[in-house]
Every structure is written in structure tokens, then in C-alpha cells.
Design a protein around this motif. Structure first.
Motif, PDB file in Angstrom:
ATOM      1  N   ASN A 178       3.692  14.912  -2.284  1.00  0.00           N
ATOM      2  CA  ASN A 178       4.103  14.951  -3.698  1.00  0.00           C
ATOM      3  C   ASN A 178       5.620  14.837  -3.838  1.00  0.00           C
ATOM      4  O   ASN A 178       6.285  15.677  -4.454  1.00  0.00           O
ATOM      5  CB  ASN A 178       3.609  16.233  -4.367  1.00  0.00           C
ATOM      6  N   LEU A 179       6.165  13.799  -3.240  1.00  0.00           N
ATOM      7  CA  LEU A 179       7.609  13.585  -3.236  1.00  0.00           C
ATOM      8  C   LEU A 179       8.169  13.438  -4.646  1.00  0.00           C
ATOM      9  O   LEU A 179       7.624  12.731  -5.479  1.00  0.00           O
ATOM     10  CB  LEU A 179       7.934  12.319  -2.433  1.00  0.00           C
ATOM     11  N   ASP A 180       9.290  14.096  -4.892  1.00  0.00           N
ATOM     12  CA  ASP A 180      10.080  13.876  -6.102  1.00  0.00           C
ATOM     13  C   ASP A 180      11.053  12.749  -5.783  1.00  0.00           C
ATOM     14  O   ASP A 180      12.049  12.950  -5.083  1.00  0.00           O
ATOM     15  CB  ASP A 180      10.817  15.159  -6.478  1.00  0.00           C
ATOM     16  N   GLU A 181      10.764  11.540  -6.241  1.00  0.00           N
ATOM     17  CA  GLU A 181      11.521  10.350  -5.835  1.00  0.00           C
ATOM     18  C   GLU A 181      12.972  10.413  -6.298  1.00  0.00           C
ATOM     19  O   GLU A 181      13.287  10.960  -7.349  1.00  0.00           O
ATOM     20  CB  GLU A 181      10.856   9.093  -6.398  1.00  0.00           C
ATOM     21  N   LEU A 204      14.662   8.186  -1.163  1.00  0.00           N
ATOM     22  CA  LEU A 204      13.265   8.355  -0.766  1.00  0.00           C
ATOM     23  C   LEU A 204      12.343   8.087  -1.947  1.00  0.00           C
ATOM     24  O   LEU A 204      12.544   8.626  -3.045  1.00  0.00           O
ATOM     25  CB  LEU A 204      13.024   9.778  -0.255  1.00  0.00           C
ATOM     26  N   GLU A 205      11.334   7.233  -1.711  1.00  0.00           N
ATOM     27  CA  GLU A 205      10.303   6.956  -2.700  1.00  0.00           C
ATOM     28  C   GLU A 205       8.938   7.198  -2.066  1.00  0.00           C
ATOM     29  O   GLU A 205       8.786   7.178  -0.847  1.00  0.00           O
ATOM     30  CB  GLU A 205      10.421   5.514  -3.193  1.00  0.00           C
ATOM     31  N   LYS A 206       7.956   7.408  -2.908  1.00  0.00           N
ATOM     32  CA  LYS A 206       6.620   7.744  -2.443  1.00  0.00           C
ATOM     33  C   LYS A 206       6.107   6.704  -1.441  1.00  0.00           C
ATOM     34  O   LYS A 206       6.158   5.505  -1.695  1.00  0.00           O
ATOM     35  CB  LYS A 206       5.658   7.839  -3.626  1.00  0.00           C
ATOM     36  N   GLU A 257       0.814  -1.206   0.000  1.00  0.00           N
ATOM     37  CA  GLU A 257       0.000   0.000   0.000  1.00  0.00           C
ATOM     38  C   GLU A 257       0.856   1.268   0.000  1.00  0.00           C
ATOM     39  O   GLU A 257       0.334   2.375   0.056  1.00  0.00           O
ATOM     40  CB  GLU A 257      -0.902   0.010   1.240  1.00  0.00           C
ATOM     41  N   LYS A 258       2.156   1.099  -0.078  1.00  0.00           N
ATOM     42  CA  LYS A 258       3.060   2.236   0.043  1.00  0.00           C
ATOM     43  C   LYS A 258       2.783   3.326  -0.982  1.00  0.00           C
ATOM     44  O   LYS A 258       2.718   4.515  -0.672  1.00  0.00           O
ATOM     45  CB  LYS A 258       4.517   1.754  -0.110  1.00  0.00           C
ATOM     46  N   LEU A 280      12.106  -4.660  -4.589  1.00  0.00           N
ATOM     47  CA  LEU A 280      12.520  -3.271  -4.740  1.00  0.00           C
ATOM     48  C   LEU A 280      11.922  -2.693  -6.013  1.00  0.00           C
ATOM     49  O   LEU A 280      11.703  -3.410  -6.995  1.00  0.00           O
ATOM     50  CB  LEU A 280      14.051  -3.160  -4.814  1.00  0.00           C
ATOM     51  N   SER A 281      11.691  -1.403  -6.004  1.00  0.00           N
ATOM     52  CA  SER A 281      11.268  -0.737  -7.233  1.00  0.00           C
ATOM     53  C   SER A 281      12.428  -0.753  -8.223  1.00  0.00           C
ATOM     54  O   SER A 281      13.586  -0.993  -7.856  1.00  0.00           O
ATOM     55  CB  SER A 281      10.864   0.704  -6.932  1.00  0.00           C
ATOM     56  N   SER A 282      12.138  -0.476  -9.485  1.00  0.00           N
ATOM     57  CA  SER A 282      13.209  -0.441 -10.493  1.00  0.00           C
ATOM     58  C   SER A 282      14.225   0.648 -10.164  1.00  0.00           C
ATOM     59  O   SER A 282      15.428   0.485 -10.382  1.00  0.00           O
ATOM     60  CB  SER A 282      12.609  -0.211 -11.881  1.00  0.00           C
TER      61      SER A 282
END
Length: 476
Positions: A73-76, A92-94, A26-27, A174-176
Motif C-alpha cells: 500500500n505504497l504512498d506514491e 517510488l510508485e506502486k 503489469e506494474k 512515464l506516469s503523470s
């Protein structure tokens, strides 16, 4: 309210640690990203979080030395967090809810991440520490290895890190972006070692690389993306690019003088790098180094002119124009730019009022680096005893630290008559071009510059002092 959110995040961290097999699905649906933590033995009452767009967030510490930052509204991507004088990166990611804990006495070694998003960051700090340890061995022994043995050893180290990376990505999703950055953190360090090896063995005056360097030694160069936006904040990526362009310039340029080869390097960067942030950082670094090393204002102006033609960062351009002017004013026989100083009694005096002996040696220090200022004062005390005709003056460069500065010099029993601090630290440091902590400026009793680029810990410094004292005695 802030403390309740902090307690909530601690609970989140505990829960996430209990379910290590999966990241929260749910992140990405969360509206906010949280970055918080605790600083043990803080040096200031805040930290600064920044991304490479000139935007800095100053985050205060509470009375328990904790902080919490909520981002919408994070800029990852990679961010830098700084607690003066140290800094590190955080990915940092959303939807991340990341807590850090660190002790300033062992900043990098004590840094631990917990919470949603912690695993990728703990991996990054682990790679950072492993790379640091291995680079120390590289300097001590590995540069002396033959190319074949050097490559085998580095390949073995890379394989070990790849196994750690594979273990991380097989156990956790992990995300890409996170996968790319964590892998790049050690891969580009591997590339840099090859560039450094080449510099040490085959650079100017070195061995002939065509005789024993394996033909596939630089194969990785064919895979490099010089315009990778996602890597632009990664330390290992930027260091690699810097060394790559230095080596490639050495291999390709026909110029034997520093002016020609530096301009060639600027042209090379301009032709291969289109990403504004990456290009501007590279050309700024190249030009700054040349200006600081240059002994000739004409040559400096030639390089600066070319830099201005390839840079698009107006702020950087202004800074380097100012740097070139300041360096020009510090040439030998010029009068040193006068500065306002604060004495240990709180009085405001002019720098020019201190030049009573035939030679005055000005050295500089900051409370941010205790190891340096203790060594510097010890060395100055030793040299002062050897050279009674030279006045060694210590100037503190910290901003708005008068009370702590006084405590420091009194605690260490330094000679209060030889201790001063800048009234306007930023302006004075720029005018006197204090880019290196070991810098010493030597002036005569008329305030004329003898040498503005001496190094307190250089093996040639004592020989320079003997030479200058002899000349001073002859000029009486």
C-alpha cells in the motif's frame, strides 16, 4: 528468504534492462513495491527511508552490505533515503522494483538505479549532478553577466535539459507524477537561478533593478503553485520558494530592519501558502535563520511570537521555543551551560573544568565530515601556535561513536589532552546551538561567554582573537 528475494530482484532488473522500450504494464497490478540495493564502503549498518509525514523506516544492511525493503500500500511520491551522513531522493510508485548501488566515497556520483522504476530516478540524479555543476559556474562567473546575457545562457541550459526530458518521455512511458517530478527537478532550479541573480545584483545595496532588468525576467513567477502537494519533497521546489519569498519581501516591504522584514515575510508566506507541510517548513526556515542571526533577545521574541501565530506544527513550535531559549543563554557575559564530556581515557568530566587559560576556544566536529574535521584541526593547531594564551578544545558531536572517535584522533595524532566528546551529544548540541560545523564558542577562565558565534574559518576570526587577548590581558 531475504537473499532469494534479492536474487529475484536482480533478475527482474536484468530483464527490465533488456526490454528498455517499455515499462511493465503489469506494474500497477503488483501488490508490493520493492526498494533494495548495495552500499559499498558503508558508514553504518542501515539506511533510513522516509517520506514527509514523520514516518521513518530503518532498513538494516546484511553481511554483504545489501538491503531489501518491501512496501505494501505504497504512498506514491518522493522519498528520502539516508545513509549517514549523506542523503538523496528516490521516486517510488506502486509496483516499482528498484535497486540502487552506491559507494559512500562518492555518494551522488556513484549512485545508480536499476530495475522497474529506474529510468525516472536515474534521470533525477543526472539532473541533480548537472545542476550542481552548473551552479558552481553560476557562482564563479554567471552572476557577473548582464541580465540579457544571463537570461540567454540560462535559457540555453534549460533547452538542453528539456531535450533530455523529451527524449526520456518519448522513449519510455512515464506516469503523470513521474513526468511532473522529473521536469520540475530542473525547471525549478532554472527559476532559482533567476532569484539568486536578482539577490546578488539588486539586493540590499545593489544595483537598481528597474534600470536594466528586462520586464519579462520574472514572468515565470505567474505560473507558480505555492501549494503543490506532489512537489513538497522536491529539493529544487523548496529552495526556489525560499529564495522567492526572500526576494519578494525585499521588493515589497517598507521595513528596513530585520525584525519588520522577517515578520512581513512570515505574513506573506501565510497569505500565499495554504498547504500545511509546505507552509510549516517555510516559516520554520525563516524563523530559525532569524533566531540564529539575532543579537537581541527582545527582537527574537517578537519574531518567534509571530511564527507561533502562523505555524501549525506543534513539534516545530516546541523546537523553536527551545532554540530561542538556548540562544538567549549564550549571550556574551552569560556563563556557558555546563556539559558532560568524555576524555580520551574514558573519564567523565565537566566542560567547566577545562577553562584554565585566559581564553578557551571550543570548536566542534563530526566523523561524518572528514574534510571538515581535518581542516578544523589544522586551523586550530595553527592558531594555537600563534596564541599560546588561548586553549583550543576540540569536541566531537557524534552519537555513540566513542570507539571510532578514539581511533580517529589517535590515527591523526591529535593532542589527546585537547580532544573530548559529548556524553549526551543531542542534548549538548541543542544547548550550545551547534547548527553550523564551523562554529566556535569563546569563553574566559571563569566560564563567561565572550563570543558564542565565532567562525573558525572566517577572515575576521584572527582579528577577533587579537582583540579578545588584548582585552584579557588588560583585565588581569
Amino acid at each position: 528468504m531475504r537473499s532469494s528475494i534479492f536474487r529475484y530482484l536482480i533478475k527482474v532488473s536484468f530483464v527490465s534492462c533488456c526490454f528498455l522500450s517499455c515499462e511493465s504494464t503489469e506494474k500497477n497490478d503488483r501488490e508490493f513495491t520493492y526498494f533494495g540495493g548495495e552500499i559499498v564502503n558503508p558508514n553504518t549498518n542501515y539506511i533510513v527511508l522516509s517520506k514527509g509525514n514523520g514516518v521513518n523506516d530503518t532498513i538494516p544492511l546484511d553481511r554483504n552490505n545489501r538491503f531489501l525493503h518491501k512496501i505494501k500500500n505504497l504512498d506514491e511520491g518522493l522519498y528520502a533515503f539516508r545513509h549517514k551522513p549523506e542523503n538523496q531522493i528516490v521516486l517510488l510508485e506502486k509496483g516499482d522494483s528498484i535497486l540502487i548501488r552506491l559507494n559512500t566515497l562518492e555518494f551522488d556520483e556513484s549512485l545508480v538505479f536499476t530495475g522497474d522504476g529506474a529510468r525516472k530516478n536515474n534521470f533525477l540524479i543526472d539532473m541533480f549532478l548537472r545542476n550542481e555543476t552548473e551552479r558552481e559556474r553560476l557562482r564563479r562567473t554567471d552572476f557577473r553577466l548582464s541580465p540579457v546575457f544571463f537570461s540567454k545562457h540560462q535559457d540555453s541550459l534549460l533547452k538542453s535539459k528539456m531535450q533530455s526530458f523529451d527524449k526520456l518521455t518519448s522513449k519510455y512511458k512515464l506516469s503523470s507524477l513521474a513526468a511532473k517530478l522529473t521536469q520540475a527537478s530542473f525547471v525549478f532550479d532554472y527559476y532559482t537561478r533567476h532569484e539568486l541573480y536578482y539577490q546578488r545584483r539588486y539586493g540590499i545595496g545593489g544595483l537598481d533593478s528597474t534600470k536594466d532588468l528586462p520586464s519579462n525576467f520574472f514572468d515565470y513567477r505567474n505560473t507558480i503553485n505555492f501549494n503543490d502537494d506532489e512537489l513538497k519533497r522536491l529539493y529544487s521546489y523548496n529552495i526556489f520558494l525560499n529564495h522567492y519569498f526572500t526576494n519578494y519581501t525585499e521588493e515589497q516591504t517598507k521595513y528596513k530592519d530585520q525584525v519588520g522584514s522577517t515578520i512581513f515575510k512570515l505574513k506573506l508566506i501565510d497569505s500565499l501558502v495554504q498547504h500545511p507541510y509546505i507552509k510549516n517548513n517555510l516559516v520554520r526556515r525563516v524563523t530559525t535563520k532569524f533566531l540564529l542571526d539575532s543579537k537581541n533577545s527582545t527582537n527574537s521574541n517578537k519574531v518567534l511570537k509571530h511564527y507561533l501565530s502562523v505555524s501549525s506544527n506543534k513539534k516545530n513550535q516546541k523546537e523553536l521555543r527551545k532554540l530561542a531559549r538556548s540562544i538567549s543563554r549564550l549571550r556574551p557575559n552569560n556563563t556557558i551551560p555546563d556539559q558532560d564530556l568524555i576524555t580520551s581515557k574514558g573519564e567523565i568530566i565537566k566542560l567547566s573544568s577545562l577553562f584554565e587559560k585566559p581564553i578557551t576556544a571550543l570548536y566542534f566536529w563530526s566523523m561524518d565530515r572528514k574534510d571538515h574535521y581535518m581542516r578544523a584541526h589544522k586551523k586550530a593547531s595553527y592558531l594555537s601556535a600563534l596564541h599560546p594564551n588561548i586553549d583550543f578544545i576540540a569536541i566531537n558531536t557524534d552519537d555513540e561513536q566513542t570507539k571510532n572517535w578514539l581511533k580517529t584522533i589517535k590515527r591523526h595524532h591529535y593532542n589527546l589532552n585537547s580532544e573530548y566528546e559529548f556524553k549526551y551529544p543531542k542534548c549538548s548540541s541543542e544547548e550550545l546551538v551547534i547548527h553550523y560545523s564551523d562554529k566556535v564558542i569563546l569563553v574566559n577562565n571563569n566560564g563567561k561567554i565572550i563570543n558564542a558565534e565565532a567562525n573558525l574559518f572566517s577572515y575576521t576570526f584572527e582579528k577577533q582573537l587579537l582583540k579578545y587577548t588584548r582585552l584579557a590581558s588588560l583585565n588581569k
